[in-house]
Design a protein around this motif. Structure first.
Motif, mmCIF file in Angstrom:
data_model
loop_
_atom_site.group_PDB
_atom_site.id
_atom_site.type_symbol
_atom_site.label_atom_id
_atom_site.label_comp_id
_atom_site.label_asym_id
_atom_site.label_seq_id
_atom_site.Cartn_x
_atom_site.Cartn_y
_atom_site.Cartn_z
ATOM 1 N N ALA A 1 52.688 20.002 61.751
ATOM 2 C CA ALA A 1 53.477 21.212 61.992
ATOM 3 C C ALA A 1 53.012 21.910 63.265
ATOM 4 C CB ALA A 1 53.359 22.151 60.793
ATOM 5 N N ARG A 2 51.695 21.976 63.464
ATOM 6 C CA ARG A 2 51.172 22.595 64.694
ATOM 7 C C ARG A 2 51.554 21.762 65.914
ATOM 8 N NH1 ARG A 2 46.552 23.209 61.422
ATOM 9 N NH2 ARG A 2 45.521 21.461 62.493
ATOM 10 N N GLU A 3 51.482 20.450 65.767
ATOM 11 C CA GLU A 3 51.783 19.551 66.888
ATOM 12 C C GLU A 3 53.223 19.741 67.376
ATOM 13 O OE1 GLU A 3 50.947 16.247 69.496
ATOM 14 O OE2 GLU A 3 49.576 17.272 68.138
ATOM 15 N N PHE A 4 54.157 19.874 66.429
ATOM 16 C CA PHE A 4 55.575 19.953 66.795
ATOM 17 C C PHE A 4 56.123 21.375 66.764
ATOM 18 C CE2 PHE A 4 54.988 15.547 65.373
ATOM 19 C CZ PHE A 4 55.523 14.880 66.454
ATOM 20 N N GLU A 5 55.236 22.339 66.456
ATOM 21 C CA GLU A 5 55.623 23.750 66.468
ATOM 22 C C GLU A 5 56.794 24.020 65.526
ATOM 23 O OE1 GLU A 5 56.249 24.695 70.584
ATOM 24 O OE2 GLU A 5 54.112 24.796 71.017
ATOM 25 N N VAL A 6 56.683 23.489 64.316
ATOM 26 C CA VAL A 6 57.664 23.737 63.265
ATOM 27 C C VAL A 6 56.895 24.101 62.002
ATOM 28 C CG1 VAL A 6 59.395 22.168 64.245
ATOM 29 C CG2 VAL A 6 57.728 21.290 62.607
ATOM 30 N N SER A 7 57.616 24.426 60.944
ATOM 31 C CA SER A 7 56.961 24.765 59.687
ATOM 32 C C SER A 7 56.535 23.514 58.933
ATOM 33 C CB SER A 7 57.912 25.594 58.806
ATOM 34 O OG SER A 7 59.006 24.782 58.394
ATOM 35 N N GLU B 1 64.831 13.336 68.257
ATOM 36 C CA GLU B 1 63.679 13.105 69.123
ATOM 37 C C GLU B 1 62.384 13.398 68.369
ATOM 38 O OE1 GLU B 1 64.466 15.700 72.339
ATOM 39 O OE2 GLU B 1 66.002 14.421 73.246
ATOM 40 N N ARG B 2 62.416 14.466 67.536
ATOM 41 C CA ARG B 2 61.210 14.821 66.772
ATOM 42 C C ARG B 2 60.870 13.747 65.743
ATOM 43 N NH1 ARG B 2 62.730 19.435 64.813
ATOM 44 N NH2 ARG B 2 63.014 18.843 62.635
ATOM 45 N N LEU B 3 61.882 13.163 65.120
ATOM 46 C CA LEU B 3 61.637 12.110 64.137
ATOM 47 C C LEU B 3 60.974 10.901 64.784
ATOM 48 C CD1 LEU B 3 64.900 12.204 61.961
ATOM 49 C CD2 LEU B 3 62.604 12.965 61.308
ATOM 50 N N HIS B 4 61.452 10.540 65.972
ATOM 51 C CA HIS B 4 60.836 9.417 66.665
ATOM 52 C C HIS B 4 59.399 9.748 67.058
ATOM 53 C CE1 HIS B 4 60.123 5.993 69.146
ATOM 54 N NE2 HIS B 4 60.049 6.706 70.257
ATOM 55 N N ALA B 5 59.192 10.949 67.608
ATOM 56 C CA ALA B 5 57.846 11.350 68.008
ATOM 57 C C ALA B 5 56.925 11.423 66.787
ATOM 58 C CB ALA B 5 57.894 12.701 68.715
ATOM 59 N N LEU B 6 57.459 11.892 65.683
ATOM 60 C CA LEU B 6 56.681 11.979 64.449
ATOM 61 C C LEU B 6 56.244 10.601 63.984
ATOM 62 C CD1 LEU B 6 55.626 13.614 62.026
ATOM 63 C CD2 LEU B 6 57.918 13.485 61.031
ATOM 64 N N SER B 7 57.158 9.637 64.039
ATOM 65 C CA SER B 7 56.809 8.283 63.619
ATOM 66 C C SER B 7 55.735 7.678 64.513
ATOM 67 C CB SER B 7 58.062 7.393 63.611
ATOM 68 O OG SER B 7 58.590 7.243 64.919
ATOM 69 N N LYS C 1 57.752 18.182 56.223
ATOM 70 C CA LYS C 1 57.905 17.393 54.993
ATOM 71 C C LYS C 1 59.345 16.896 54.849
ATOM 72 C CE LYS C 1 53.988 19.293 52.477
ATOM 73 N NZ LYS C 1 53.491 19.976 51.272
ATOM 74 N N ARG C 2 60.311 17.694 55.298
ATOM 75 C CA ARG C 2 61.700 17.218 55.287
ATOM 76 C C ARG C 2 61.860 16.041 56.248
ATOM 77 N NH1 ARG C 2 63.721 22.753 55.243
ATOM 78 N NH2 ARG C 2 64.142 22.526 57.468
ATOM 79 N N ASP C 3 61.228 16.130 57.408
ATOM 80 C CA ASP C 3 61.303 15.039 58.386
ATOM 81 C C ASP C 3 60.638 13.779 57.852
ATOM 82 O OD1 ASP C 3 62.620 16.700 60.104
ATOM 83 O OD2 ASP C 3 60.909 17.063 61.427
ATOM 84 N N LEU C 4 59.503 13.931 57.188
ATOM 85 C CA LEU C 4 58.811 12.778 56.607
ATOM 86 C C LEU C 4 59.686 12.113 55.546
ATOM 87 C CD1 LEU C 4 55.242 14.323 56.271
ATOM 88 C CD2 LEU C 4 55.864 12.396 57.742
ATOM 89 N N ALA C 5 60.374 12.935 54.756
ATOM 90 C CA ALA C 5 61.272 12.384 53.737
ATOM 91 C C ALA C 5 62.430 11.641 54.387
ATOM 92 C CB ALA C 5 61.794 13.510 52.840
ATOM 93 N N ALA C 6 62.939 12.187 55.498
ATOM 94 C CA ALA C 6 64.033 11.523 56.199
ATOM 95 C C ALA C 6 63.589 10.175 56.756
ATOM 96 C CB ALA C 6 64.551 12.424 57.320
ATOM 97 N N LEU C 7 62.383 10.128 57.324
ATOM 98 C CA LEU C 7 61.867 8.856 57.832
ATOM 99 C C LEU C 7 61.701 7.847 56.706
ATOM 100 C CD1 LEU C 7 59.120 9.975 60.400
ATOM 101 C CD2 LEU C 7 61.264 8.799 60.913
#
Length: 241
Positions: A28-34, A5-11, A39-45
């Motif tokens: 990171a602030r938007e999704f309350e993660v580090s 869900e976070r990956l979709h929201a991030l995109s 950056k790991r999520d961006l790489a996955a996308l």
């Protein structure tokens, strides 16, 4: 929020950022993660084929290449029911009819298995919603807000005084379970809050609003927030009188 869900929201956030881009710190602030997780999520996308660009240095960030499209994402049964519950519980919310129509479209295109599971789960969520105001009143308010045109109201105040007044709509607000139209009242020459349930009649005029902004509205309750994005509020609101 689950990672898928976070990956979709991030995109979606990257897509909305356009050519400006957005920093990893802000994401990171938007999704309350580090930042590391972002950056790991961006790489996955990027590995999944999303055309992500990055711009280093001050003012830099991440974004999607112009004209890029994202693959369709199917809602989970729980996400579909969350949408149904939200709309069902707030039939008096602005544009709720349009939201309900949009959700019906989403349900129609879900794969049969997901739709069946969503319908079964939906039977386990009950809503006893309050009656909504007049459909004619709501339609007029929604149109006036969307087109930024003056709306003429027949309004009964909390002390029982009924007046007819022209209002320049600025925003809708919900507080303590009650919806308000907030706008510049030409009768009082001031910003006022109008309880939608107290509006007896409303009609959209041909007059354009003169440009009053959200900044003039005032300080919302501590937990209040726009349904999209963030905004700084400054002054104290005043109820209609």
């Amino acid at each position: 929020m689950k990672r898928a869900e976070r990956l979709h929201a991030l995109s979606e956030v990257l897509r909305r950022s356009g050519t400006r881009g957005i920093s990893a710190e802000r994401l990171a602030r938007e999704f309350e993660v580090s930042v590391r997780t972002v950056k790991r999520d961006l790489a996955a996308l990027e590995n999944s084929g999303a055309p992500i660009w990055s711009r280093p240095g001050p003012g830099g960030g991440y974004g999607l290449a112009k004209g890029a499209s994202l693959p369709p994402v199917t809602l989970s049964p729980a996400q579909a029911v969350a949408l149904l519950a939200a709309v069902s519980a707030a039939p008096d919310a602005p544009y709720s009819d349009l939201a309900a129509a949009g959700i019906r479209k989403i349900m129609d295109v879900l794969d049969p298995r997901t739709r069946s599971r969503a319908e079964e789960l939906g039977h386990r969520v009950w809503v006893d919603a309050p009656p909504s105001p007049s459909r004619a009143v709501r339609s007029a308010l929604e149109q006036a807000m969307a087109e930024q045109r003056v709306v003429r109201l027949r309004y009964t105040s909390r002390v029982g005084t009924t007046t007819t007044r022209d209002v320049e709509p600025v925003l809708f607000a919900c507080t303590s379970g009650r919806w308000y139209l907030i706008g510049w009242c030409r009768l009082r020459d001031a910003m006022r809050w109008f309880a939608v349930s107290n509006i007896e009649r409303a009609s959209v005029t041909t007059s354009a609003c003169s440009g009053h902004t959200i900044d003039e509205v005032g300080q919302p309750p501590v937990n209040a927030r726009p349904v999209q994005g963030h905004h700084e509020w400054v002054r104290s609101p005043r109820p209609a009188s």
